[in-house]
Structure formats: structure tokens, C-alpha cells
Design a protein around this motif. Sequence first.
Motif, mmCIF file in Angstrom:
data_model
loop_
_atom_site.group_PDB
_atom_site.id
_atom_site.type_symbol
_atom_site.label_atom_id
_atom_site.label_comp_id
_atom_site.label_asym_id
_atom_site.label_seq_id
_atom_site.Cartn_x
_atom_site.Cartn_y
_atom_site.Cartn_z
ATOM 1 N N ALA A 54 11.902 15.912 -61.843
ATOM 2 C CA ALA A 54 11.279 16.845 -62.788
ATOM 3 C C ALA A 54 11.628 16.414 -64.209
ATOM 4 O O ALA A 54 12.805 16.250 -64.539
ATOM 5 C CB ALA A 54 11.769 18.258 -62.530
ATOM 6 N N PHE A 55 10.593 16.215 -65.039
ATOM 7 C CA PHE A 55 10.785 15.851 -66.444
ATOM 8 C C PHE A 55 10.571 17.040 -67.370
ATOM 9 O O PHE A 55 10.940 16.990 -68.534
ATOM 10 C CB PHE A 55 9.843 14.709 -66.837
ATOM 11 N N GLY A 56 9.942 18.104 -66.869
ATOM 12 C CA GLY A 56 9.763 19.301 -67.670
ATOM 13 C C GLY A 56 8.422 19.384 -68.363
ATOM 14 O O GLY A 56 7.544 18.543 -68.198
ATOM 15 N N MET A 57 8.295 20.442 -69.148
ATOM 16 C CA MET A 57 7.058 20.715 -69.883
ATOM 17 C C MET A 57 7.012 19.891 -71.159
ATOM 18 O O MET A 57 8.009 19.768 -71.856
ATOM 19 C CB MET A 57 6.970 22.193 -70.254
ATOM 20 N N TYR A 58 5.879 19.375 -71.424
ATOM 21 C CA TYR A 58 5.617 18.646 -72.667
ATOM 22 C C TYR A 58 4.239 19.056 -73.148
ATOM 23 O O TYR A 58 3.393 19.462 -72.364
ATOM 24 C CB TYR A 58 5.594 17.131 -72.421
ATOM 25 N N TRP A 74 15.788 15.216 -54.742
ATOM 26 C CA TRP A 74 15.271 15.923 -55.911
ATOM 27 C C TRP A 74 16.178 15.651 -57.106
ATOM 28 O O TRP A 74 17.397 15.693 -56.980
ATOM 29 C CB TRP A 74 15.243 17.411 -55.597
ATOM 30 N N VAL A 75 15.569 15.364 -58.253
ATOM 31 C CA VAL A 75 16.324 15.173 -59.488
ATOM 32 C C VAL A 75 15.733 16.083 -60.549
ATOM 33 O O VAL A 75 14.521 16.099 -60.758
ATOM 34 C CB VAL A 75 16.267 13.700 -59.977
ATOM 35 N N ASP A 76 16.588 16.839 -61.211
ATOM 36 C CA ASP A 76 16.158 17.666 -62.328
ATOM 37 C C ASP A 76 16.643 16.999 -63.605
ATOM 38 O O ASP A 76 17.816 17.071 -63.961
ATOM 39 C CB ASP A 76 16.740 19.076 -62.208
ATOM 40 N N ALA A 77 15.726 16.313 -64.294
ATOM 41 C CA ALA A 77 16.058 15.578 -65.525
ATOM 42 C C ALA A 77 15.482 16.277 -66.752
ATOM 43 O O ALA A 77 15.366 15.668 -67.809
ATOM 44 C CB ALA A 77 15.536 14.143 -65.422
ATOM 45 N N ARG A 78 15.139 17.555 -66.604
ATOM 46 C CA ARG A 78 14.537 18.268 -67.732
ATOM 47 C C ARG A 78 15.468 18.292 -68.935
ATOM 48 O O ARG A 78 15.018 18.232 -70.067
ATOM 49 C CB ARG A 78 14.127 19.683 -67.315
ATOM 50 N N ASN A 79 16.763 18.386 -68.697
ATOM 51 C CA ASN A 79 17.746 18.276 -69.770
ATOM 52 C C ASN A 79 18.449 16.942 -69.575
ATOM 53 O O ASN A 79 19.295 16.815 -68.686
ATOM 54 C CB ASN A 79 18.746 19.435 -69.698
ATOM 55 N N PHE A 129 6.063 18.138 -65.764
ATOM 56 C CA PHE A 129 5.746 16.801 -65.256
ATOM 57 C C PHE A 129 6.781 16.371 -64.230
ATOM 58 O O PHE A 129 7.984 16.576 -64.420
ATOM 59 C CB PHE A 129 5.713 15.785 -66.395
ATOM 60 N N MET A 130 6.301 15.765 -63.144
ATOM 61 C CA MET A 130 7.170 15.237 -62.102
ATOM 62 C C MET A 130 6.683 13.855 -61.677
ATOM 63 O O MET A 130 5.483 13.629 -61.568
ATOM 64 C CB MET A 130 7.159 16.135 -60.862
ATOM 65 N N LEU A 131 7.633 12.978 -61.441
ATOM 66 C CA LEU A 131 7.328 11.700 -60.799
ATOM 67 C C LEU A 131 7.759 11.823 -59.347
ATOM 68 O O LEU A 131 8.840 12.343 -59.053
ATOM 69 C CB LEU A 131 8.069 10.548 -61.479
#
Length: 174
Positions: free
Chosen positions: A119-123, A159-164, A107-109
Motif C-alpha cells: 500500500a502506497f496510500g492516497m495521492y 502485505w506491506v503498508d508503506a503509506r508512511n 495506490f497498491m502494487l
Amino acid sequence: ATLIGELQVSLVERTPTIVWQTPRGAFLTADDGTLFAVLPGPNALDDELAALPLVEDGRASARLTRVGDVVPSGLVETARRLAALDPAALGSTSARLTLRIDDQYGFMLVSGEPTWRIAFGMYGYDPDLTVEDMASRIDRQVAAVRTLFATEAEAAIAWVDARNPGKVYFRARG
């Protein structure tokens, strides 16, 4: 031949709660994740449908989507939560966010102005992850992004990687 008896038909009209956009079209999605109608195109949304959350699904599997398929409940729940996010909750000045999902980042906003992606990652694929666990992780991700936008100029971030949520990375514009 004469038929004797009775035939009863029960129709259940589904209520759309999400528009799930795939390469095959825009599908109306019921609360349980069932795709029950395909629209001629994203421009075919009337005012009522345009107010529904929209997910742009770019996953490879989305190319095979058809009416009657069921989007896993975890994906539907995550889409609802992320689509309902007010940009201000992220510390953003953006007026509108687009929700996307792909195979690489999940998921990405996406913000159009200022332009950035998160990026929020897989859910939705882990059966052991409860709705409460998902909500808690999303809340931690949102808090991490809000902290980032409070310390770095939002307009300078691409770009922001917020998966973790414990280790958020970003790439500056340019």
C-alpha cells in the motif's frame, strides 16, 4: 433556405498513455487524464495498448466513470510513476507488478509471484502537494520497501503498508 458561409472542423486525435480499468470498462486515458474511449474489455487490448500502464481502479467513484471524465492530474502522475517502477527497484524478484487503487489503501502494487501487496496510500487529492513532493515521497517509500525486502525474505511477506515511509509495517504470510 440556403446557408451561406463556411464551416471549419478541427479534429484532434488523442493519444492513449494509460489504460484506466474500472467496473464500467477499460478506458483509454490521454496525457491530461481525459478518458476518451472505452474498450469492450481488458482482453481487447492490442499489443500497442497492452504495453501502456494499466490501473485497476476499485474506488467506489470508479463505478460512475464515463468517457469525457478527467482523472485528476495527481492520480495520473502517481499512476505513471508507480506503473513505471521496475520490481528490482523495490528489491523484488517479481517479473510483473499490477497497479491498483481503492478507497481504503489508495495506490497498491501487487505481485503475482511471489505474492504480496504494497500500500502506497492516497495521492492526487492534496492541491498543495507538488509533483516533486509526490516523487520524493514515492522515492522514500520505494527505499523503505527495498530495505524491508533486503532484511526479510520477500516470499514470506504477504502485505506491506508503506503509506508512511518512516514507519513501514508488514504482515508475514500464513
